[in-house]
Design a protein around this motif. Structure first.
Motif, PDB file in Angstrom:
ATOM      1  N   UNK A   1      48.396 -12.089   9.766  1.00  0.00           N
ATOM      2  CA  UNK A   1      49.110 -12.496   8.598  1.00  0.00           C
ATOM      3  C   UNK A   1      50.672 -11.868   8.883  1.00  0.00           C
ATOM      4  N   UNK A   2      50.760 -10.813   9.106  1.00  0.00           N
ATOM      5  CA  UNK A   2      52.183 -10.364   9.367  1.00  0.00           C
ATOM      6  C   UNK A   2      52.979 -11.068  10.550  1.00  0.00           C
ATOM      7  N   UNK A   3      52.280 -11.314  11.393  1.00  0.00           N
ATOM      8  CA  UNK A   3      52.882 -12.106  12.621  1.00  0.00           C
ATOM      9  C   UNK A   3      53.291 -13.533  12.184  1.00  0.00           C
ATOM     10  N   UNK A   4      52.746 -14.208  11.186  1.00  0.00           N
ATOM     11  CA  UNK A   4      53.140 -15.325  10.446  1.00  0.00           C
ATOM     12  C   UNK A   4      54.344 -15.302   9.655  1.00  0.00           C
ATOM     13  N   UNK A   5      54.433 -13.993   8.968  1.00  0.00           N
ATOM     14  CA  UNK A   5      55.405 -13.727   7.957  1.00  0.00           C
ATOM     15  C   UNK A   5      56.586 -13.682   9.003  1.00  0.00           C
ATOM     16  N   UNK A   6      56.514 -13.033  10.173  1.00  0.00           N
ATOM     17  CA  UNK A   6      57.595 -12.907  10.973  1.00  0.00           C
ATOM     18  C   UNK A   6      58.130 -13.950  11.774  1.00  0.00           C
ATOM     19  N   UNK A   7      57.191 -15.115  11.802  1.00  0.00           N
ATOM     20  CA  UNK A   7      57.754 -16.252  12.557  1.00  0.00           C
ATOM     21  C   UNK A   7      58.272 -17.156  11.104  1.00  0.00           C
ATOM     22  N   UNK A   8      57.788 -16.940  10.036  1.00  0.00           N
ATOM     23  CA  UNK A   8      58.460 -17.509   8.951  1.00  0.00           C
ATOM     24  C   UNK A   8      59.986 -17.135   8.558  1.00  0.00           C
ATOM     25  N   UNK A   9      60.386 -15.868   8.856  1.00  0.00           N
ATOM     26  CA  UNK A   9      61.363 -15.134   8.385  1.00  0.00           C
ATOM     27  C   UNK A   9      62.398 -15.423   9.721  1.00  0.00           C
TER      28      UNK A   9
ATOM     29  N   UNK B   1      64.648 -18.521   8.191  1.00  0.00           N
ATOM     30  CA  UNK B   1      65.166 -18.380   6.863  1.00  0.00           C
ATOM     31  C   UNK B   1      66.345 -17.794   6.284  1.00  0.00           C
ATOM     32  N   UNK B   2      66.867 -18.310   5.564  1.00  0.00           N
ATOM     33  CA  UNK B   2      68.489 -17.801   5.041  1.00  0.00           C
ATOM     34  C   UNK B   2      68.230 -16.474   4.437  1.00  0.00           C
ATOM     35  N   UNK B   3      69.093 -15.650   4.031  1.00  0.00           N
ATOM     36  CA  UNK B   3      69.077 -14.365   3.841  1.00  0.00           C
ATOM     37  C   UNK B   3      68.278 -14.416   2.165  1.00  0.00           C
ATOM     38  N   UNK B   4      68.526 -15.423   1.297  1.00  0.00           N
ATOM     39  CA  UNK B   4      67.939 -15.059   0.043  1.00  0.00           C
ATOM     40  C   UNK B   4      66.532 -15.435   0.405  1.00  0.00           C
ATOM     41  N   UNK B   5      66.046 -16.055   1.070  1.00  0.00           N
ATOM     42  CA  UNK B   5      64.662 -16.443   1.469  1.00  0.00           C
ATOM     43  C   UNK B   5      64.133 -15.162   2.073  1.00  0.00           C
ATOM     44  N   UNK B   6      64.615 -14.608   2.839  1.00  0.00           N
ATOM     45  CA  UNK B   6      64.351 -13.311   3.524  1.00  0.00           C
ATOM     46  C   UNK B   6      64.028 -12.281   2.614  1.00  0.00           C
ATOM     47  N   UNK B   7      65.056 -12.018   1.696  1.00  0.00           N
ATOM     48  CA  UNK B   7      64.807 -11.072   0.448  1.00  0.00           C
ATOM     49  C   UNK B   7      63.821 -11.298  -0.243  1.00  0.00           C
TER      50      UNK B   7
ATOM     51  N   UNK C   1      60.758 -13.029   0.589  1.00  0.00           N
ATOM     52  CA  UNK C   1      59.717 -12.584   1.469  1.00  0.00           C
ATOM     53  C   UNK C   1      59.344 -11.184   1.520  1.00  0.00           C
ATOM     54  N   UNK C   2      60.543 -10.357   1.716  1.00  0.00           N
ATOM     55  CA  UNK C   2      60.396  -8.986   1.605  1.00  0.00           C
ATOM     56  C   UNK C   2      59.822  -8.359   0.263  1.00  0.00           C
ATOM     57  N   UNK C   3      60.311  -8.959  -0.812  1.00  0.00           N
ATOM     58  CA  UNK C   3      59.959  -8.512  -2.114  1.00  0.00           C
ATOM     59  C   UNK C   3      58.398  -9.037  -2.351  1.00  0.00           C
TER      60      UNK C   3
ATOM     61  N   UNK D   1      46.136 -10.288  -6.674  1.00  0.00           N
ATOM     62  CA  UNK D   1      47.596 -10.533  -6.632  1.00  0.00           C
ATOM     63  C   UNK D   1      48.208 -10.390  -5.349  1.00  0.00           C
ATOM     64  N   UNK D   2      47.717  -9.145  -4.753  1.00  0.00           N
ATOM     65  CA  UNK D   2      48.346  -8.854  -3.531  1.00  0.00           C
ATOM     66  C   UNK D   2      48.180  -9.923  -2.209  1.00  0.00           C
ATOM     67  N   UNK D   3      47.031 -10.440  -2.238  1.00  0.00           N
ATOM     68  CA  UNK D   3      46.692 -11.698  -1.072  1.00  0.00           C
ATOM     69  C   UNK D   3      47.345 -12.923  -1.753  1.00  0.00           C
ATOM     70  N   UNK D   4      47.452 -13.140  -3.147  1.00  0.00           N
ATOM     71  CA  UNK D   4      48.390 -14.224  -3.447  1.00  0.00           C
ATOM     72  C   UNK D   4      49.695 -14.133  -2.960  1.00  0.00           C
ATOM     73  N   UNK D   5      50.322 -13.085  -3.087  1.00  0.00           N
ATOM     74  CA  UNK D   5      51.637 -13.074  -2.523  1.00  0.00           C
ATOM     75  C   UNK D   5      51.929 -13.039  -0.912  1.00  0.00           C
ATOM     76  N   UNK D   6      50.925 -12.392  -0.252  1.00  0.00           N
ATOM     77  CA  UNK D   6      50.739 -12.609   1.246  1.00  0.00           C
ATOM     78  C   UNK D   6      50.703 -13.938   1.359  1.00  0.00           C
ATOM     79  N   UNK D   7      49.764 -14.622   0.576  1.00  0.00           N
ATOM     80  CA  UNK D   7      49.375 -16.041   1.201  1.00  0.00           C
ATOM     81  C   UNK D   7      50.671 -16.896   0.851  1.00  0.00           C
ATOM     82  N   UNK D   8      51.685 -16.454  -0.024  1.00  0.00           N
ATOM     83  CA  UNK D   8      52.651 -17.351  -0.396  1.00  0.00           C
ATOM     84  C   UNK D   8      53.708 -17.357   0.677  1.00  0.00           C
ATOM     85  N   UNK D   9      53.752 -15.983   1.239  1.00  0.00           N
ATOM     86  CA  UNK D   9      54.627 -15.774   2.482  1.00  0.00           C
ATOM     87  C   UNK D   9      54.350 -16.308   3.530  1.00  0.00           C
ATOM     88  N   UNK D  10      52.875 -16.290   3.881  1.00  0.00           N
ATOM     89  CA  UNK D  10      52.468 -16.847   5.173  1.00  0.00           C
ATOM     90  C   UNK D  10      52.526 -18.480   5.022  1.00  0.00           C
ATOM     91  N   UNK D  11      52.712 -19.063   3.906  1.00  0.00           N
ATOM     92  CA  UNK D  11      52.541 -20.623   3.644  1.00  0.00           C
ATOM     93  C   UNK D  11      53.943 -21.022   4.001  1.00  0.00           C
TER      94      UNK D  11
END
Length: 342
Positions: free
Chosen positions: A117-125, A128-134, A136-138, A164-174
């Motif tokens: 999951x974190x690997x997918x987040x890294x690829x998604x970032x 991404x522009x600065x606001x999108x990365x912020x 994702x970090x949040x 809620x935790x995994x919903x946020x994680x899933x949103x970022x991975x998506x």
């Protein structure tokens, strides 16, 4: 320079804590199951049973390193090996829960899930522009809190928080580019899976509602309580709690035969739980079956050797003043309340 100053401050605070005895006092509270005083905020004092919970959990992992004890089997194992008066349902540590319940296999599978999951987040970032990365970090902050806090507590057992935790994680991975291109087809699959999961959860939800209603109605309206508990038992076929409570109601009414029938049914659902064995013994005594009474209480004692209520029931079995279900419930409730020092 700032790092050196931070290290110096930390070292000074540690030295003061050690010299002032704070570390020794904290370690004594942590390892001796010192009761927490009323009004003290959580973690302001270290007195709890966690040290003993974790000791037993580690021992269970060593005994069953590959597959663990099986999900949610820690409570029964702890009663046999405990050094405290507590009866925890959970290990109070996410890491130790994974190790003791599911062994190395479950722990490695969960670690692999997080890594992917974190690997997918890294690829998604990457694109991404600065606001999108912020953003994702949040969105990852709940996961960080969940993992860190879950290492020493059980709040992650609450579905509303973990969901809620995994919903946020899933949103970022998506947001991973490859997933955005295939989003429509995967969304339909996710919706079908969510609908199936909801259908499975409905009976459990209704069963818990009926169980709660039966528990609250038991003191004042036992007939209605028995009806609710019967519904709960049919909706939750893996739980023995409804039948145990119903057996207690029948014991209070003086119907030992009905209480024994319900207690036997509760025992058949979970032979590793000491509570229905205790109720079974009390019901057998009420029904005039001393051999069954002794056997049931002996089994309860084997499952929880440190439980004083079981020992009391054994001492009074066959006498003119056997332990009643009301006395047993009062003793257990009083001890639970005494866990928090005045």
């Amino acid at each position: 320079m700032l790092a050196a100053a931070a290290v110096a401050v930390a070292a000074t605070m540690a030295a003061l804590a050690i010299s002032g005895g704070a570390v020794a006092r904290g370690w004594h509270q942590f390892t001796t199951d010192t009761p927490v005083h009323g009004g003290v905020q959580r973690f302001a004092e270290l007195g709890s049973g966690r040290y003993d919970f974790w000791r037993v959990a580690l021992r269970d992992f060593v005994d069953h390193p590959l597959g663990g004890l099986g999900q949610d089997n820690f409570a029964q194992q702890y009663l046999v090996a405990r050094h405290t008066g507590e009866e925890p349902t959970w290990v109070h540590s996410l890491v130790l829960r994974l190790l003791s319940h599911t062994g190395a296999v479950g722990f490695l599978l969960f670690a692999a899930f997080l890594a992917l999951a974190l690997g997918a987040v890294r690829r998604a970032s990457r694109d991404a522009d600065r606001r999108r990365r912020l953003a994702m970090c949040a969105a990852l902050v709940p996961l960080i809190v969940w993992v860190v806090h879950g290492g020493v507590d059980w709040f992650w057992e609450i579905p509303a928080l973990s969901g809620a935790v995994f919903a946020f994680l899933g949103a970022v991975v998506a947001l991973e580019p490859s997933r955005e291109r295939a989003g429509a087809s995967r969304l339909s699959v996710a919706l079908i899976g969510a609908a199936g999961a909801l259908a499975l959860l409905v009976p459990a939800y209704l069963g818990e509602r009926a169980l709660s209603a039966g528990r609250s109605l038991a003191p004042s309206r036992p007939t209605m309580a028995m009806h609710e508990l019967s519904q709960a038992a049919s909706l939750e076929p893996l739980s023995n709690v409804p039948q145990t409570l119903a057996a207690g109601i029948e014991l209070r009414a003086g119907d030992g035969a009905s209480a024994l029938r319900l207690a036997d049914a509760s025992v058949r659902r979970d032979r590793g739980d000491w509570v229905p064995w205790l109720v079974d013994g009390l019901a057998a005594g009420e029904a005039g079956r001393p051999a069954v009474e002794r056997a049931a209480l002996t089994r309860a004692r084997a499952l929880d050797p440190r439980e004083p209520v079981i020992a009391l029931a054994q001492r009074r079995a066959g006498t003119r003043a056997p332990l009643t279900i009301t006395e047993a419930a009062s003793l257990l409730a009083a001890r639970a309340h005494a866990r928090v020092a005045p």
